[in-house]
Write a protein that holds these residues in place. Structure first.
Motif, PDB file in Angstrom:
ATOM      1  N   SER A  39       0.826  -1.206   0.000  1.00 47.57           N
ATOM      2  CA  SER A  39       0.000   0.000   0.000  1.00 47.57           C
ATOM      3  C   SER A  39       0.859   1.255   0.000  1.00 47.57           C
ATOM      4  O   SER A  39       0.600   2.196  -0.756  1.00 47.57           O
ATOM      5  N   ALA A  40       1.894   1.282   0.838  1.00 42.97           N
ATOM      6  CA  ALA A  40       2.774   2.453   0.912  1.00 42.97           C
ATOM      7  C   ALA A  40       3.487   2.704  -0.407  1.00 42.97           C
ATOM      8  O   ALA A  40       3.804   3.851  -0.743  1.00 42.97           O
ATOM      9  N   GLN A  41       3.724   1.645  -1.177  1.00 47.17           N
ATOM     10  CA  GLN A  41       4.372   1.770  -2.483  1.00 47.17           C
ATOM     11  C   GLN A  41       3.357   1.984  -3.604  1.00 47.17           C
ATOM     12  O   GLN A  41       3.731   2.073  -4.766  1.00 47.17           O
ATOM     13  N   ALA A  42       2.080   2.043  -3.229  1.00 44.64           N
ATOM     14  CA  ALA A  42       0.975   2.237  -4.185  1.00 44.64           C
ATOM     15  C   ALA A  42       1.000   1.189  -5.301  1.00 44.64           C
ATOM     16  O   ALA A  42       0.741   1.483  -6.463  1.00 44.64           O
ATOM     17  N   ILE A  43       1.307  -0.042  -4.909  1.00 43.76           N
ATOM     18  CA  ILE A  43       1.310  -1.151  -5.858  1.00 43.76           C
ATOM     19  C   ILE A  43      -0.132  -1.410  -6.306  1.00 43.76           C
ATOM     20  O   ILE A  43      -1.064  -1.335  -5.505  1.00 43.76           O
ATOM     21  N   SER A  44      -0.300  -1.733  -7.556  1.00 43.93           N
ATOM     22  CA  SER A  44      -1.617  -1.941  -8.144  1.00 43.93           C
ATOM     23  C   SER A  44      -2.508  -2.794  -7.236  1.00 43.93           C
ATOM     24  O   SER A  44      -2.119  -3.880  -6.810  1.00 43.93           O
TER      25      SER A  44
END
Length: 98
Positions: A39-44
């Motif tokens: 989530s913190a890396q905004a992964i798909s």
């Protein structure tokens, strides 16, 4: 650091979960850390959760706490924990050519 280890040991000895149940809890905590990181890396598919690196850090501390609790439930002493950590870090550094 010894004060916090003493507090962790105290909490671990009062923990009603068996070591087997704590291993399951450890798996859960690792999963939560991974989800927070994604989530913190905004992964798909994970960005909507809005997690930040601080959330990842908190989840990783949960992993450490449960791991230490398991070690203490298995009657591991502080000295043994320190010796194991030193041995493992030495091995890790050696593999990196340090």
């Amino acid at each position: 650091m010894s004060d916090i280890l003493a507090q962790i040991k105290q909490a671990a000895t009062k923990e009603p979960k068996t070591p087997e149940q704590q291993f399951l809890k450890l798996s859960e905590e690792v999963g939560e850390a991974a989800q927070a990181f994604l989530s913190a890396q905004a992964i798909s598919g994970n960005g909507y959760k809005g997690k930040q690196i601080a959330d990842v850090q908190e989840e990783l501390v949960d992993v450490l706490l449960v791991t230490l609790a398991i070690l203490y439930k298995l009657d591991t002493t502080d000295e043994q924990v320190q010796a194991l950590l030193k041995r493992k870090v030495t091995k890790w550094l050696a593999k990196q050519g340090h």
